[in-house]
Design an enzyme around this catalytic site. Structure first.
Site, PDB file in Angstrom:
ATOM      1  CB  CYS A 101      44.456  41.155  66.267  1.00 32.28           C
ATOM      2  SG  CYS A 101      42.870  41.294  67.098  1.00 32.28           S
ATOM      3  CG  HIS A 143      42.231  45.627  63.207  1.00 29.96           C
ATOM      4  ND1 HIS A 143      43.082  44.612  62.846  1.00 29.96           N
ATOM      5  CD2 HIS A 143      41.879  45.378  64.498  1.00 29.96           C
ATOM      6  CE1 HIS A 143      43.239  43.782  63.877  1.00 29.96           C
ATOM      7  NE2 HIS A 143      42.517  44.233  64.889  1.00 29.96           N
ATOM      8  CD  GLU A 144      40.402  48.106  66.778  1.00 26.01           C
ATOM      9  OE1 GLU A 144      39.590  47.379  67.390  1.00 26.01           O
ATOM     10  OE2 GLU A 144      41.626  47.859  66.751  1.00 26.01           O
ATOM     11  CG  HIS A 147      37.852  43.493  66.364  1.00 29.17           C
ATOM     12  ND1 HIS A 147      38.021  42.153  66.641  1.00 29.17           N
ATOM     13  CD2 HIS A 147      39.105  44.016  66.334  1.00 29.17           C
ATOM     14  CE1 HIS A 147      39.298  41.874  66.771  1.00 29.17           C
ATOM     15  NE2 HIS A 147      39.990  42.995  66.590  1.00 29.17           N
TER      16      HIS A 147
END
Length: 172
Positions: A101, A143-144, A147
């Protein structure tokens, strides 16, 4: 190419409050959003990333950008606003692979993710978008999206692995 008109911003590091809370939905598809998306692409490319969420440049908005390949090697470049993540029902195939990341620089840890993922949302103009991902693209979508929910990949790791990654990144 996306980001050519944008301005690269510093990447927000793990521990900054904006990374650890759910982001606010976008309500206006306007010039400010278009500028944010350009800046996000510029920031991602400057940091040699394959994906970037708005909170990674300190902006509290449900937007992410990506430029990565799927399992077949096809490149996907997109901005997704107000995404919704869809994963296959359990039990689903998980792939354990190195994940890193930009907000935890230089650290990589084996992280399990669904082998496939779908994100639905809107592009920068407010048009519906749907991205079906496999391989790195599936990992990137998850993953995004994490976030935007206030979760950094190291938060999904066992304590020892999380501490090792944060120490490796100089964040402990």
């Amino acid at each position: 190419m996306p980001g050519e008109r944008g301005r690269a911003h510093p990447i927000t590091r793990y521990g900054e409050p904006v990374l650890h809370r759910a982001c606010t939905p976008v309500e206006a598809f306007d010039d400010a959003l278009a500028e944010l998306i350009e800046d996000m692409f510029a920031s991602m490319y400057a940091a040699n990333g394959v994906g970037l969420a708005a909170n990674q440049i300190g902006v509290d908005a449900r937007v992410f950008v990506l430029d990565c390949e799927d399992a077949e090697g096809e490149r996907h470049v997109a901005a997704v606003v107000n995404p919704v993540l869809h994963l296959p029902p359990a039990p689903r195939e998980l792939i354990v692979d190195d994940e890193g990341c930009l907000s935890v620089p230089g650290a990589f840890e084996d992280t399990p993710r669904s082998a496939t993922a779908v994100v639905e949302g809107f592009d920068g103009e407010g048009e519906p978008v749907r991205i079906e991902g496999t391989g790195t693209l599936a990992r990137c979508l998850q993953h995004e999206y994490d976030h935007l929910e206030g979760t950094v990949y190291v938060d999904r790791l066992p304590k020892k692995a999380r501490n090792r990654a944060l120490a490796e990144a100089g964040l402990r």
